[in-house]
Design a protein around this motif. Structure first.
Motif, PDB file in Angstrom:
ATOM      1  N   GLY A 749      -5.334   1.058   7.333  1.00  0.00           N
ATOM      2  CA  GLY A 749      -4.102   0.515   6.773  1.00  0.00           C
ATOM      3  C   GLY A 749      -3.219   1.551   6.115  1.00  0.00           C
ATOM      4  O   GLY A 749      -2.018   1.336   5.964  1.00  0.00           O
ATOM      5  N   HIS A 750      -3.788   2.684   5.706  1.00  0.00           N
ATOM      6  CA  HIS A 750      -3.013   3.727   5.048  1.00  0.00           C
ATOM      7  C   HIS A 750      -2.486   4.723   6.081  1.00  0.00           C
ATOM      8  O   HIS A 750      -2.815   4.645   7.266  1.00  0.00           O
ATOM      9  N   MET A 751      -1.686   5.661   5.604  1.00  0.00           N
ATOM     10  CA  MET A 751      -1.079   6.661   6.491  1.00  0.00           C
ATOM     11  C   MET A 751      -1.641   8.033   6.162  1.00  0.00           C
ATOM     12  O   MET A 751      -1.590   8.477   5.017  1.00  0.00           O
ATOM     13  N   ASN A 752      -2.189   8.692   7.167  1.00  0.00           N
ATOM     14  CA  ASN A 752      -2.761  10.027   6.982  1.00  0.00           C
ATOM     15  C   ASN A 752      -2.550  10.810   8.266  1.00  0.00           C
ATOM     16  O   ASN A 752      -3.372  10.755   9.177  1.00  0.00           O
ATOM     17  N   ASP A 774       2.422   7.820   2.541  1.00  0.00           N
ATOM     18  CA  ASP A 774       3.611   7.011   2.290  1.00  0.00           C
ATOM     19  C   ASP A 774       3.856   6.829   0.793  1.00  0.00           C
ATOM     20  O   ASP A 774       4.475   5.843   0.378  1.00  0.00           O
ATOM     21  N   ASN A 775       3.348   7.800  -0.011  1.00  0.00           N
ATOM     22  CA  ASN A 775       3.515   7.810  -1.467  1.00  0.00           C
ATOM     23  C   ASN A 775       2.861   6.602  -2.131  1.00  0.00           C
ATOM     24  O   ASN A 775       3.307   6.144  -3.186  1.00  0.00           O
ATOM     25  N   HIS A 789      -5.042  -3.913  -2.262  1.00  0.00           N
ATOM     26  CA  HIS A 789      -3.875  -3.576  -3.086  1.00  0.00           C
ATOM     27  C   HIS A 789      -3.251  -2.285  -2.566  1.00  0.00           C
ATOM     28  O   HIS A 789      -3.938  -1.401  -2.052  1.00  0.00           O
ATOM     29  N   LYS A 790      -1.973  -2.226  -2.754  1.00  0.00           N
ATOM     30  CA  LYS A 790      -1.188  -1.049  -2.383  1.00  0.00           C
ATOM     31  C   LYS A 790      -0.469  -0.578  -3.642  1.00  0.00           C
ATOM     32  O   LYS A 790       0.453  -1.224  -4.121  1.00  0.00           O
ATOM     33  N   LEU A 791      -0.917   0.557  -4.196  1.00  0.00           N
ATOM     34  CA  LEU A 791      -0.384   1.067  -5.450  1.00  0.00           C
ATOM     35  C   LEU A 791       0.813   1.966  -5.163  1.00  0.00           C
ATOM     36  O   LEU A 791       0.683   2.992  -4.505  1.00  0.00           O
ATOM     37  N   GLN A 792       1.958   1.596  -5.692  1.00  0.00           N
ATOM     38  CA  GLN A 792       3.193   2.329  -5.447  1.00  0.00           C
ATOM     39  C   GLN A 792       3.618   3.062  -6.719  1.00  0.00           C
ATOM     40  O   GLN A 792       2.787   3.403  -7.556  1.00  0.00           O
ATOM     41  N   ARG A 793       4.908   3.340  -6.824  1.00  0.00           N
ATOM     42  CA  ARG A 793       5.477   4.076  -7.961  1.00  0.00           C
ATOM     43  C   ARG A 793       4.994   5.522  -7.990  1.00  0.00           C
ATOM     44  O   ARG A 793       4.677   6.075  -9.036  1.00  0.00           O
ATOM     45  N   HIS A 794       4.895   6.166  -6.847  1.00  0.00           N
ATOM     46  CA  HIS A 794       4.495   7.565  -6.781  1.00  0.00           C
ATOM     47  C   HIS A 794       5.647   8.389  -6.209  1.00  0.00           C
ATOM     48  O   HIS A 794       6.438   7.910  -5.396  1.00  0.00           O
ATOM     49  N   ASP A 796       5.242  11.378  -4.548  1.00  0.00           N
ATOM     50  CA  ASP A 796       4.912  12.185  -3.373  1.00  0.00           C
ATOM     51  C   ASP A 796       3.587  11.685  -2.796  1.00  0.00           C
ATOM     52  O   ASP A 796       3.000  10.716  -3.276  1.00  0.00           O
ATOM     53  N   THR A 797       3.114  12.382  -1.775  1.00  0.00           N
ATOM     54  CA  THR A 797       1.870  12.011  -1.106  1.00  0.00           C
ATOM     55  C   THR A 797       0.704  12.001  -2.088  1.00  0.00           C
ATOM     56  O   THR A 797       0.549  12.917  -2.902  1.00  0.00           O
ATOM     57  N   ILE A 798      -0.127  10.976  -2.007  1.00  0.00           N
ATOM     58  CA  ILE A 798      -1.338  10.903  -2.824  1.00  0.00           C
ATOM     59  C   ILE A 798      -2.433  11.672  -2.095  1.00  0.00           C
ATOM     60  O   ILE A 798      -2.896  11.257  -1.036  1.00  0.00           O
TER      61      ILE A 798
END
Length: 831
Positions: A749-752, A774-775, A789-794, A796-798
């Motif tokens: 589900g994430h982007m890498n 996707d930050n 859960h999808k944690l936002q408010r970043h 740059d790349t985690i």
């Protein structure tokens, strides 16, 4: 393969796929793209264009039931989901008719003409039919429209329009009957509320080719669709109808990867099983094959598995995929091929190239497949014995089939184990002191006690405290109210997931990537390695000024805490590793470039701090060490600490190690290492060699391995310690079981796509966190392939993630050098 075994193998092939009957029509009407119908007891095919024939699966030699009522060519057939009564729906350009099979049999026995109920008229060329789970409604796909008809009479309940191309399939949601999912040649799918004709969700364009097949699994709550170019997608179907992609795979690539696994493995003991699953593998037929797409003509859930252990561990995630020349069994949780049956390899079959499929599993190990030929007007019914890959045929290979790998030691150390090594320190004797001219030499005299000497202590009375409070006796009825503080409180397993931002800091004035993160064992401090060659030591709340450790000349590759939390070790691209004491920013031990010819990718304390485990090049280095804190101001830079190489183990393939992982919180013999050649190898340091390997664990080199280590604040089942995660660019995350060397989950589900994003287990073992490009950061449930859960408010790349071992906190490190601390939503959050 010996010749005397060919006959037995051919018999095994015959038992795998059996042809129950085959029919060829005299009129020559093509039925290559007609939707066929098959259920547990019957199968239905169009006959001579306008008629229908219903055959009994138990005895195909019985006289079929003839159904007459259409005036045009029948284009779609479908059985109902319930068996009492058993309904058959048929469609042509003129009518859509529902037949009660039992009622039709009775009329046929009485010598009367079997009749059905017309529920639709002049709806056009119907491509697909589907009955709802209660057999009350029928979804009719014609051109770019989907009609919802009532089974009881000629009534159009809804007309769904919105697709830009012909609708190829539509299915009712089993747990929400008002929800319908449709796919189209416009390469999208839509989720409808057919009662209000409202679109609840619309996907983007998924493929360059039309979507051909669709199935909705009630057990796993997901929809699966396939396209004409062999792409398969799996989406979650939650109650809020916001579908999330769980798995995406290319059927041809999965097939080729599985063939590489098998062709590169042993061919003696499992040879019979491999020939069953992949007929023709040892005859060299793949050498002449031409790479071509595998259209996904039909998808059907495999509701009953031959091995019930799989259903308990992963749920029902296996699906049959029918293509033009083969039948596949895929595990969509792991995106791995479990069975591949190539019809051309079975000489007893009439049809080896298929135009359409109808797949239905009748019991635990049997599946019925009704197929049609694309070249002539013929159909055939096949019975398939489900041949499933055994554990020995999984991607991982153990060096000894009798070994059972476990992170928890199952026996004592062997005498020749490198873990028995000891560091012998030379003790330098102190030189005897020579008396000088001004030194008085006193000879030994007998000890004499004199009564007047008070210092002897023999004449003084016993000592008593002058504190009067201490001499007071406690009342026998008085209870102390002193609280006993628990040293290691339990980790709250039932707490909420940390999803609220609590605090964030910048690690440097200029943007620099956070290369590694790790909490101390008690969860009170955080060690952070940066791309600007420095390491920082923070409090767990990120408050205050961090301690800075500098000395490396290149970006930090890894950081690690000792088990007693008194030392830290760092490694970098400068081919060095350094051990630092807590509270002192000068290294106590420097392992220089003279020991390593390539960058040190990972360094950690191992075996409850007895060893230092480092990976460099293609080898794992095991060092004994002694740390000496005594410093001489004059010889300040003279290193008194020492280390000695206790063992050096190389990858069996000779490839360079990209990442390594071992557990230091308890005695464990297992070390995991990922290689540039996309493999993962398991080292058993009790025997001092590679005990197992997983070739082609990913499509790219594994850049991170995370083990489920738990913490001293939580208690887990021993089986959970055998789980570990691997991450690779463009290939998502995989969850592996060390005991079986098999992948049990896949997370996409994430982007890498280009950065080495890491992952981590929560201390309770229930959740997985991973970074993304996707930050955002994603939190998965270990038991599900879709994220929670999808944690936002970043900004740059985690890149890096880490769970606090003592309480529900999640720490994230970004590409631009920020640290962000998340806590459960019921705590105070950063506004």
């Amino acid at each position: 393969m010996v010749d005397n075994g060919n006959a037995c193998l051919e018999d095994d092939k015959v038992r795998i796929v059996t042809e129950k009957f085959a029919l060829t029509m005299t009129c020559g009407t093509p039925i290559s793209h007609v939707q066929l119908a098959c259920c547990t007891s019957h199968c239905a095919i169009p006959w001579e264009g306008k008629e229908l024939r219903v055959y009994s699966n138990a005895d195909p030699e019985l006289m079929p039931l003839n159904l007459v009522g259409h005036h045009n060519t029948v284009s779609a057939l479908a059985f109902g989901k319930r068996w009492n009564p058993l309904l058959l729906c048929s469609a042509s350009e003129d009518y859509v008719i529902v037949w009660d099979i039992e009622h039709c049999y009775r009329r046929d026995i009485e010598g009367l003409t079997a009749t059905g109920t017309v529920i639709g008229t002049l709806l056009g060329t119907v491509q697909h039919l589907s009955l709802c789970p209660r057999n009350e409604k029928v979804a009719v796909c014609s051109a770019a429209k989907t009609y919802i008809l009532s089974v009881e009479g000629e009534e159009i309940m809804s007309t769904l329009t919105g697709h830009l191309g012909p609708v190829t399939a539509a299915e009712f949601c089993p747990w929400a009957l008002h929800v319908l999912v449709s796919i189209s040649e416009d390469r999208t799918f839509k989720v409808w509320d057919w009662r209000t004709e409202e679109i609840l969700y619309q996907s983007s364009i998924l493929s360059a080719s039309p979507l051909l097949s669709l199935v909705i699994s009630e057990e796993s709550r997901r929809l699966v669709t396939g396209s004409a170019n062999g792409q398969v997608w799996s989406f979650s179907l939650p109650d809020d109808h916001r579908c999330r992609m769980v798995t995406r795979l290319d059927l041809h690539k999965v097939e080729q990867r599985q063939l590489r696994h098998i062709s590169g493995g042993p061919v003696n003991q499992p040879e019979r099983q491999l020939l069953r699953v992949f007929p023709g593998l040892f005859r060299g037929e793949q050498e002449d094959s031409v790479e071509a797409s595998k259209p996904v003509l039909r998808i059907s859930p495999c509701s009953a598995l031959p091995d019930p252990r799989h259903a308990q561990e992963r749920g029902v995630s296996w699906f049959w995929i029918g293509s033009t020349d083969s039948l596949y069994l895929l595990d969509l949780d792991t995106a791995e091929l479990r069975t591949a049956l190539y019809l051309r390899d079975f000489q007893n079959l009439t049809i080896s190239i298929v135009g359409s499929w109808a797949i239905h599993q009748i019991d635990q190990d049997k599946t019925l497949c009704l197929v049609s030929s694309p070249f002539e007007s013929s159909v055939a019914l096949y019975e398939v014995q489900v041949p499933v890959l055994e554990q020995s045929d999984s991607p991982g290979r153990a060096c000894s089939w009798e070994e059972i790998l476990s992170v928890i030691p199952s026996g004592p150390l062997m005498p020749e184990s490198p873990l028995n090594a000891q560091l012998m320190r030379k003790e330098v004797p102190k030189p005897p002191t020579k008396p000088g001219p001004d030194v008085r030499v006193v000879k030994d005299q007998p000890l004499t006690f004199h009564p007047r000497i008070k210092s002897s202590g023999y004449t003084t009375p016993p000592w008593k405290s002058s504190n009067k409070a201490s001499t007071q006796k406690k009342s026998p009825g008085l209870k102390t109210t002193k609280k006993i503080r628990c040293i290691f409180p339990d980790y709250p397993e039932d707490t909420m997931v940390p999803i609220s931002l609590y605090n964030q800091v910048s690690t440097a004035q200029r943007a620099t990537p956070v290369c590694c993160l790790q909490y101390s064992g008690d969860g009170k401090r955080i060690l952070c390695g940066l791309g600007n060659t420095s390491a920082l030591l923070y409090k767990s709340s990120l408050a205050g000024t961090p301690a800075v450790y500098t000395g490396h000349d290149c970006p930090i590759n890894s950081v690690d805490w000792s088990h007693d939390r008194q030392w830290i070790i760092t490694s970098a691209e400068d081919r060095t590793a350094r051990v630092w004491p807590i509270g002192n920013t000068e290294p106590i031990l420097i392992m220089g470039s003279d020991k390593f010819s390539k960058p040190v990718k990972s360094a950690q304390f191992y075996y409850l701090d007895k060893f230092l485990l480092l990976s460099s090049g293609s080898s794992l280095h095991l060092y004994l060490y002694h740390l000496d804190m005594v410093r001489d101001d004059i010889k300040r830079y003279h290193q008194k600490s020492q280390c000695k190489l206790a063992g050096k183990l190389g990858m069996s393939s000779g490839t360079d190690i990209t990442c390594a992982s071992a557990i230091n919180q308890f005695f464990s013999y297992i070390v995991l290492a990922g290689g540039v050649d996309r493999s993962v190898e398991v080292f058993d340091l009790n025997v001092g060699r590679v005990s197992a390997d997983i070739p082609d664990a990913h499509t790219r080199a594994v850049h991170h391995i995370a083990q489920n280590q738990g913490s001293m604040f939580s208690t887990q089942s021993l089986d959970l310690y055998s789980l570990f995660l691997t991450s690779a660019v463009t290939d998502g995350m995989k969850l592996w079981d060390l005991r079986t060397l098999s992948c049990v989950r896949r997370y996409e589900g994430h982007m890498n796509r280009c950065h080495p994003c890491s992952s981590a287990f929560s201390p309770c073992g229930r959740y997985i966190a991973t970074g993304s490009e996707d930050n955002c950061a994603y939190i998965y449930d270990v038991r599900s392939c879709t994220y929670l859960h999808k944690l936002q408010r970043h900004s740059d790349t985690i890149l890096k993630v880490a769970f606090n071992p003592s309480k529900p906190e999640l720490l994230l490190g970004t590409l631009d050098g920020k640290l962000q601390l998340f806590r459960p939503s019921n705590g105070a959050a950063l506004t």
